[in-house]
Design a protein around this motif. Structure first.
Motif, PDB file in Angstrom:
ATOM      1  N   ILE A 181     -21.426   4.454   2.132  1.00 23.68           N
ATOM      2  CA  ILE A 181     -22.734   3.785   2.179  1.00 23.68           C
ATOM      3  C   ILE A 181     -22.571   2.367   1.635  1.00 23.68           C
ATOM      4  O   ILE A 181     -22.068   2.166   0.526  1.00 23.68           O
ATOM      5  N   GLU A 232       0.859  -1.195   0.000  1.00 27.22           N
ATOM      6  CA  GLU A 232       0.000   0.000   0.000  1.00 27.22           C
ATOM      7  C   GLU A 232       0.890   1.237   0.000  1.00 27.22           C
ATOM      8  O   GLU A 232       1.806   1.348   0.810  1.00 27.22           O
ATOM      9  N   GLU A 292     -12.331  -1.759  -8.288  1.00 20.19           N
ATOM     10  CA  GLU A 292     -12.552  -0.601  -9.153  1.00 20.19           C
ATOM     11  C   GLU A 292     -11.531  -0.526 -10.294  1.00 20.19           C
ATOM     12  O   GLU A 292     -11.834  -0.021 -11.373  1.00 20.19           O
TER      13      GLU A 292
HETATM   14  C1  LIG Z   1     -16.865  10.779  -3.777  1.00 23.17           C
HETATM   15  C2  LIG Z   1     -17.026   9.281  -3.766  1.00 23.17           C
HETATM   16  C3  LIG Z   1     -17.990   8.688  -2.957  1.00 23.17           C
HETATM   17  C4  LIG Z   1     -18.145   7.295  -2.960  1.00 23.17           C
HETATM   18  N1  LIG Z   1     -19.085   6.737  -2.145  1.00 23.17           N
HETATM   19  C5  LIG Z   1     -19.255   5.399  -2.135  1.00 23.17           C
HETATM   20  C6  LIG Z   1     -20.209   4.797  -1.279  1.00 23.17           C
HETATM   21  O1  LIG Z   1     -20.903   5.468  -0.517  1.00 23.17           O
HETATM   22  N2  LIG Z   1     -20.345   3.444  -1.317  1.00 23.17           N
HETATM   23  C7  LIG Z   1     -19.577   2.663  -2.151  1.00 23.17           C
HETATM   24  O2  LIG Z   1     -19.759   1.439  -2.173  1.00 23.17           O
HETATM   25  N3  LIG Z   1     -18.649   3.211  -2.950  1.00 23.17           N
HETATM   26  C8  LIG Z   1     -18.454   4.553  -2.965  1.00 23.17           C
HETATM   27  N4  LIG Z   1     -17.496   5.106  -3.763  1.00 23.17           N
HETATM   28  C9  LIG Z   1     -16.655   4.225  -4.592  1.00 23.17           C
HETATM   29  C10 LIG Z   1     -15.632   3.496  -3.710  1.00 23.17           C
HETATM   30  O3  LIG Z   1     -14.912   4.428  -2.946  1.00 23.17           O
HETATM   31  C11 LIG Z   1     -14.667   2.687  -4.576  1.00 23.17           C
HETATM   32  O4  LIG Z   1     -15.381   2.013  -5.574  1.00 23.17           O
HETATM   33  C12 LIG Z   1     -13.895   1.674  -3.724  1.00 23.17           C
HETATM   34  O5  LIG Z   1     -13.038   2.343  -2.842  1.00 23.17           O
HETATM   35  C13 LIG Z   1     -13.082   0.740  -4.616  1.00 23.17           C
HETATM   36  O6  LIG Z   1     -12.350  -0.144  -3.805  1.00 23.17           O
HETATM   37  P1  LIG Z   1     -10.967  -0.767  -4.320  1.00 23.17           P
HETATM   38  O7  LIG Z   1     -10.454  -1.599  -3.223  1.00 23.17           O
HETATM   39  O8  LIG Z   1     -11.165  -1.346  -5.661  1.00 23.17           O
HETATM   40  O9  LIG Z   1     -10.001   0.506  -4.541  1.00 23.17           O
HETATM   41  P2  LIG Z   1      -9.545   1.632  -3.513  1.00 23.17           P
HETATM   42  O10 LIG Z   1     -10.460   1.729  -2.368  1.00 23.17           O
HETATM   43  O11 LIG Z   1      -9.325   2.846  -4.346  1.00 23.17           O
HETATM   44  O12 LIG Z   1      -8.158   1.107  -2.960  1.00 23.17           O
HETATM   45  C14 LIG Z   1      -7.011   1.102  -3.764  1.00 23.17           C
HETATM   46  C15 LIG Z   1      -5.790   1.202  -2.869  1.00 23.17           C
HETATM   47  O13 LIG Z   1      -4.631   1.015  -3.686  1.00 23.17           O
HETATM   48  C16 LIG Z   1      -3.634   1.934  -3.303  1.00 23.17           C
HETATM   49  N5  LIG Z   1      -2.744   2.108  -4.453  1.00 23.17           N
HETATM   50  C17 LIG Z   1      -3.043   2.648  -5.660  1.00 23.17           C
HETATM   51  N6  LIG Z   1      -1.980   2.593  -6.485  1.00 23.17           N
HETATM   52  C18 LIG Z   1      -0.986   2.009  -5.774  1.00 23.17           C
HETATM   53  C19 LIG Z   1       0.368   1.664  -6.077  1.00 23.17           C
HETATM   54  N7  LIG Z   1       0.908   1.908  -7.276  1.00 23.17           N
HETATM   55  N8  LIG Z   1       1.117   1.068  -5.120  1.00 23.17           N
HETATM   56  C20 LIG Z   1       0.589   0.784  -3.894  1.00 23.17           C
HETATM   57  N9  LIG Z   1      -0.681   1.100  -3.552  1.00 23.17           N
HETATM   58  C21 LIG Z   1      -1.460   1.693  -4.485  1.00 23.17           C
HETATM   59  C22 LIG Z   1      -4.427   3.172  -2.925  1.00 23.17           C
HETATM   60  O14 LIG Z   1      -3.677   4.015  -2.071  1.00 23.17           O
HETATM   61  C23 LIG Z   1      -5.638   2.566  -2.221  1.00 23.17           C
HETATM   62  O15 LIG Z   1      -5.417   2.407  -0.848  1.00 23.17           O
HETATM   63  C24 LIG Z   1     -17.321   6.494  -3.786  1.00 23.17           C
HETATM   64  C25 LIG Z   1     -16.345   7.083  -4.592  1.00 23.17           C
HETATM   65  C26 LIG Z   1     -16.196   8.468  -4.581  1.00 23.17           C
HETATM   66  C27 LIG Z   1     -15.129   9.089  -5.443  1.00 23.17           C
END
Ligand SMILES: Cc1cc2nc3c(=O)[nH]c(=O)nc-3n(C[C@H](O)[C@H](O)[C@H](O)COP(=O)(O)OP(=O)(O)OC[C@H]3O[C@@H](n4cnc5c(N)ncnc54)[C@H](O)[C@@H]3O)c2cc1C
Length: 418
Positions: A78, A64, A299
Motif C-alpha cells: 500500500i 543485492e 528502513e
Molecule cells: C508484513 C509487512 C507489510 C508491509 N506493508 C507495507 C505497506 O503496505 N506499505 C509500505 O509502505 N510499507 C510496508 N511495509 C514496510 C516495507 O516493506 C519496508 O519499510 C520497505 O521495504 C523498506 O524499504 P528498504 O528499501 O529500506 O528495505 P527493503 O525493502 O527491505 O530492501 C532491502 C534490500 O536489501 C537486501 N539486503 C539486505 N542485506 C543485504 C546484504 N548484506 N547484502 C546485499 N543485499 C542485502 C535485501 O535482500 C533487500 O532486497 C510492510 C512490512 C511488512 C513486514
C-alpha cells in the motif's frame, strides 16, 4: 536536485586489517571494480538512491543478495497517492485504489470509512521493486544480483565492500568512494560498522491466501492484534494478504487471527496459501545515520511510519535526500562524516517530528484497554470527529490528524487514561 558528475579520480588504498569506519590505512591495492557509489540492498530506498545518482552521471553499483529484485518480499504494497506524483511512478503498477477502509472494533463492530478521493494505491510489491530496478539500470546503475555483502571497511580514499557472490564463488571486494547501506531492518552489517542498534522492534507477519474481500479491513483488539492492528488487503480474484504486527511468535499470532470465526469462515482452505512470512520492523530511528563515507537510508535507518509501519515512501524520500548530499560530496571530494551530516539534518527536518509523534501515539495505544479502543472507535463514528478525520487524513503524514484528534477533550481523556 543532484549535481552533475565531475571528472574526478581517486586511488583506493586498503587497510592492512579490518578497521572501524573512519580509520585510515596505507597499503595500495590495484582494483578493477571501482565505483563512485556502492549501494547495499536493492529495495525502494537503495534503488531510489541509485537512480538519482546514476542519472547525475556517477558510476553506481547496487549489490543485492537475492537472485532477483523484488523476490522475496514481505509487504502489503500500500502506497500513498503522494508517492506516485513525487517519484513519477507509473500508474501501470496500481492494482487498485483505496477510497474506503473497514475498521473492526475489538467487539467486532464494523465501521466503514470513505474518502472522496483515493488516499492510497495497492501495488504488487515484487513488480514495484522490479520496476525501480529497471529505472536504476536505465539511468546507468550496475545491479549485481546474488551479491551478499559481508563486510564494509573504510580505507584511505574510499570504501572496500566485500560480497560473497552466488552460492559457492569466492568473496569479491569492490571499492567505491562512498557506500550507502539500504539493507532494510534487522541486518547485521550496521553493527559491524559501529552504528548503534535501534532497540525497539516489531514483527510484521503476513500470508497470502484465498479469502475474498472487497475493501481493506483493519482489525483492533489486543487478543487479535497485540501491537496495534491486523489487516486484510484484497488482491483481486478472491485472494488477499492477511497480516498483523506483534512482538513475538509471529506465525502463531497470525494463525490465531486466522482462526477467528468471522475470518475462518471466509477462507477457502482448498486454495493455495503462501507460507507465513515474518520480518523485523524498527520502531524509532538511528541516533546517527552517517559516518565517514557511509550513509544509511530507508528502513535500515528507521525511516518508516511507526503508526502503520509503512516504509516504502519514507525510504524513497530519504534515498533521494542521500543522493543529493552524496552528489555534492562527490563533486567537492568531501565525503567525511562532517560533510555527510547534511543528510541527517535534512531527513530529520522532514521526518523526525512525524516519527516521534507516531511513536508517542503507539505508546498510548499500546497501554489502552480494549474497552478504551471500543470507546475511541465509537467516538470516531460521530459525524463531527469523522469529518475531521476525513479532512485531516493523509496516508503518509499522520501528525496533523494525531494532533487534531488529541485536542478533542474526550479522545484526549481516553488516551490519557491509558
Ligand atoms: C508484513 C509487512 C507489510 C508491509 N506493508 C507495507 C505497506 O503496505 N506499505 C509500505 O509502505 N510499507 C510496508 N511495509 C514496510 C516495507 O516493506 C519496508 O519499510 C520497505 O521495504 C523498506 O524499504 P528498504 O528499501 O529500506 O528495505 P527493503 O525493502 O527491505 O530492501 C532491502 C534490500 O536489501 C537486501 N539486503 C539486505 N542485506 C543485504 C546484504 N548484506 N547484502 C546485499 N543485499 C542485502 C535485501 O535482500 C533487500 O532486497 C510492510 C512490512 C511488512 C513486514
Amino acid at each position: 536536485m543532484v549535481l552533475a558528475r565531475p571528472q574526478t579520480h581517486f586511488s583506493i588504498v586498503l587497510d592492512h586489517l579490518p578497521r572501524q569506519v573512519g580509520s585510515k590505512g596505507e597499503e595500495a591495492l590495484t582494483v578493477k571494480d571501482e565505483f563512485d557509489v556502492l549501494i547495499v540492498g536493492a529495495g525502494p530506498a537503495g534503488l531510489t538512491t541509485a537512480s538519482s545518482l546514476a542519472r547525475a552521471g556517477f558510476h553506481v553499483g547496487v549489490l543485492e543478495e537475492h537472485v532477483e529484485i523484488g523476490n522475496p518480499v514481505n509487504c502489503s504494497g500500500i502506497l500513498g497517492v503522494e508517492a506516485f506524483g513525487r517519484f513519477d511512478l507509473s500508474s501501470r503498477l496500481i492494482r487498485h485504489s483505496l477510497d474506503s477502509v473497514e475498521f473492526v472494533s475489538p467487539r467486532g463492530l464494523r465501521w466503514e470509512f470513505r474518502t472522496d478521493k483515493p488516499l492510497a494505491h495497492v501495488v504488487d510489491r515484487g513488480e514495484f521493486d522490479a520496476e525501480l530496478g529497471v529505472a536504476a539500470r536505465k539511468a546507468g546503475a550496475t545491479v549485481l544480483l546474488e551479491h551478499r555483502v559481508t563486510d564494509i571497511r573504510t580505507v584511505f580514499g574510499g570504501v572496500a565492500v566485500t560480497a560473497s557472490e552466488g552460492s559457492d564463488l569466492e568473496p569479491r571486494t569492490l571499492t567505491s568512494r562512498v557506500v550507502v547501506v539500504a539493507t532494510g531492518a534487522g541486518m547485521p552489517l550496521l553493527s559491524k560498522l559501529g552504528f548503534n542498534d535501534i532497540p525497539a522492534k516489531l514483527l510484521g507477519v503476513q500470508a497470502e491466501l484465498d479469502l475474498p474481500a472487497s475493501q481493506v479491513e483493519v482489525y483492533f483488539g489486543h487478543k487479535w492484534a497485540p501491537e496495534g492492528f491486523a489487516w486484510i488487503v484484497p488482491l483481486g480474484r478472491r485472494r488477499s494478504k492477511v497480516g498483523l504486527l506483534c512482538r513475538r511468535d509471529g506465525p502463531r499470532v497470525l494463525e490465531r487471527f486466522l482462526s477467528r470465526p468471522d475470518i475462518a469462515e471466509r477462507i477457502d482452505i482448498n486454495g493455495p496459501a503462501t507460507e507465513i512470512r515474518t520480518s523485523v520492523l524498527p520502531l524509532g530511528f538511528l541516533s546517527k545515520s552517517y559516518a565517514d563515507r557511509v550513509v544509511v537510508v530507508g528502513e535500515a535507518a528507521g525511516h518508516l511510519k511507526p503508526t502503520t509501519c509503512g516504509g516504502i515512501y519514507y525510504g524513497m524520500l530519504t534515498g533521494e535526500i542521500a543522493a543529493d548530499v552524496i552528489a555534492s560530496g562527490l563533486e567537492q571530494d568531501r565525503l567525511d562524516s562532517a560533510s555527510l551530516g547534511a543528510y541527517e539534518t535534512r531527513w530529520r527536518d522532514l521526518l523526525q517530528d512525524e516519527i516521534e509523534t507516531g511513536l508517542k501515539l503507539r505508546r498510548s495505544f499500546k497501554l489502552m484497554s480494549d474497552w478504551g479502543i471500543e470507546r475511541l472507535m465509537s467516538l470516531a463514528r460521530h459525524e463531527g470527529i469523522a469529518s475531521m478525520i476525513r479532512e485531516k487524513a493523509n496516508f503518509d503524514w499522520h501528525r496533523g490528524l494525531i494532533d487534531a484528534v488529541l485536542q478533542n477533550t474526550t479522545v484526549g481523556r481516553i488516551l490519557g487514561a491509558a
